[in-house]
Design a protein around this motif. Structure first.
Motif, short mmCIF file in Angstrom:
data_model
loop_
_atom_site.label_atom_id
_atom_site.label_comp_id
_atom_site.label_asym_id
_atom_site.label_seq_id
_atom_site.Cartn_x
_atom_site.Cartn_y
_atom_site.Cartn_z
N TYR A 281 0.82 -1.21 0.00
CA TYR A 281 0.00 0.00 0.00
C TYR A 281 0.85 1.26 0.00
O TYR A 281 0.41 2.30 -0.50
N GLU B 121 -8.57 -3.07 4.52
CA GLU B 121 -8.35 -2.75 3.11
C GLU B 121 -8.11 -4.01 2.29
O GLU B 121 -8.57 -4.12 1.15
N ARG C 130 -11.46 -5.54 1.68
CA ARG C 130 -12.16 -4.77 0.65
C ARG C 130 -11.65 -5.13 -0.74
O ARG C 130 -12.43 -5.29 -1.69
N ARG C 131 -10.34 -5.30 -0.85
CA ARG C 131 -9.74 -5.62 -2.15
C ARG C 131 -10.15 -7.02 -2.61
O ARG C 131 -10.49 -7.21 -3.79
N LEU D 219 -5.01 -2.06 7.66
CA LEU D 219 -4.51 -2.75 6.47
C LEU D 219 -5.30 -4.02 6.20
O LEU D 219 -5.56 -4.38 5.04
#
Length: 367
Positions: free
Chosen positions: A78, A116, A119-120, A113
């Protein structure tokens, strides 16, 4: 679009075992499953028969993939993405000489993290369901609460800054300076904030996903041990404070004793059988229907006709709940959780006229 399922409860209650059983059962039913491990140690690998895991999804059986999240690896990924965005929008990047491999992990970064990453994986469209084997405690709930909390900070902080004397003082210097370093065209600081408003959309999408049990759902896990039972009740109420629906309670008979169903009403309470060595069949059969949307009260229900907001707050007493109002927003504090509710237009201009706690509901009325 996937359905994300996680389990909450005290450590040592069998959450990881239950997660693996659900993943195996769902895969055998033809669902495309991703099991996401996010706990330190080799526990998940041992439950999977010693299969080595990595930071990228590994297929271990038909329809079943597993990934072990590693915060340092996520941080590198990220940070690289953030630098690419900086290079795209800033003419003279500040961070191009700082590399992800050099960065340390700050407190709280693990859960941000991990969220995220979930979500990805959800956005990839490769999986029908994602099983998240995380810490299962308040840190997990704070992670799922990030979209709502972040949207509040973004909304209130930007508004407060743009209306401050500091912004007025800096405006003659800040606007030309920002235009010189930015590749985004804007006429004023307010216009720049609006152009960056895509952040608000991301937060809102995350908030809506958390609030929809067909998208994100949690279940409680406990043993008959009184400490584990009280922890489950506390996490149940805390989950409501971040808008996360809890669909049921699973009792793992690791110690003698019973769990009172009345303490968790209206959740369905189910007792899990013990796993016999490498035979998962009894557990896989027991977890059928776990993904179904539960018939439980929503964390928040707004009735504009009767001018009321009703919050479902199990596990808390009246003395643990506080309420305040600031313009169109309500702030509710329960235990160690705080939630900010943005009221609909029909209620935003009205003051709170009363609040009554009828366990387990907090009913707020507006004049």
């Amino acid at each position: 679009m996937s359905q994300i399922l996680t389990f909450l409860g005290k450590g040592g209650t069998g959450r990881s075992t239950l997660t693996v059983a659900v993943a195996r059962a769902a895969a055998q039913q033809g669902r495309r499953v991703l099991l996401v491990g996010h706990q330190p140690g080799p526990g998940l690998e041992m439950l999977l028969g010693g299969i080595p895991l990595s930071g990228e999804p590994v297929t271990i059986a038909a329809n079943l993939s597993v990934v072990q999240l590693r915060t340092t690896q996520l941080l590198e990924q990220y940070w690289t993405a953030a630098k690419e965005l900086e290079a795209q929008y800033v003419r003279t990047p500040f961070f191009r000489e700082i590399y992800g491999q050099e960065l340390g992990v700050l407190p709280g970064m693990d859960q941000a993290l991990a969220l995220e990453a979930l979500r990805r994986y959800d956005a990839s469209g490769q999986y029908d369901c994602i099983l998240y084997d995380g810490p299962g405690d308040l840190t997990t709930l704070r992670a799922f609460g990030i979209p709502e909390v972040a949207s509040w900070y973004w909304r209130r902080a930007s508004k407060a800054f743009l209306g401050s004397d500091l912004a007025k003082t800096l405006r003659p210097f800040a606007e030309p300076l920002l235009r010189s370093v930015s590749t985004v065209e804007f006429s004023s600081l307010e216009d720049l904030s609006n152009r960056l408003g895509g952040m608000t959309n991301i937060f809102e999408q995350g908030r809506q996903a958390i609030a929809d049990p067909r998208r994100v759902l949690a279940h409680l896990v406990t043993t008959p041990d009184p400490m584990a039972v009280q922890t489950a009740r506390y996490l149940w109420g805390s989950a409501q404070m971040v808008g996360l629906t809890v669909g049921g309670l699973w009792v793992v008979p690791l110690v003698t004793g019973e769990v009172s169903a009345a303490d968790f009403s209206p959740l369905p309470v189910r007792i899990l059988p013990r796993r016999q060595g490498s035979d998962w069949s009894a557990l896989e059969e027991a977890v059928g229907g776990i993904f179904a949307a539960p018939e439980v009260p929503p964390p928040v229900a707004i009735d504009e006709g009767s001018r009321t907001v009703k919050l479902f707050l199990p596990g808390f007493s009246k003395a643990q709940i506080e309420l305040s109002q600031s313009g169109p927003e309500l702030t509710i504090t329960a235990g160690d959780q705080r939630r900010n509710l943005f009221l609909p237009p029909s209620l935003a201009g009205r003051q709170v006229s009363g609040a009554k706690f009828q366990e387990p509901f907090l009913v707020i009325s507006f004049g």
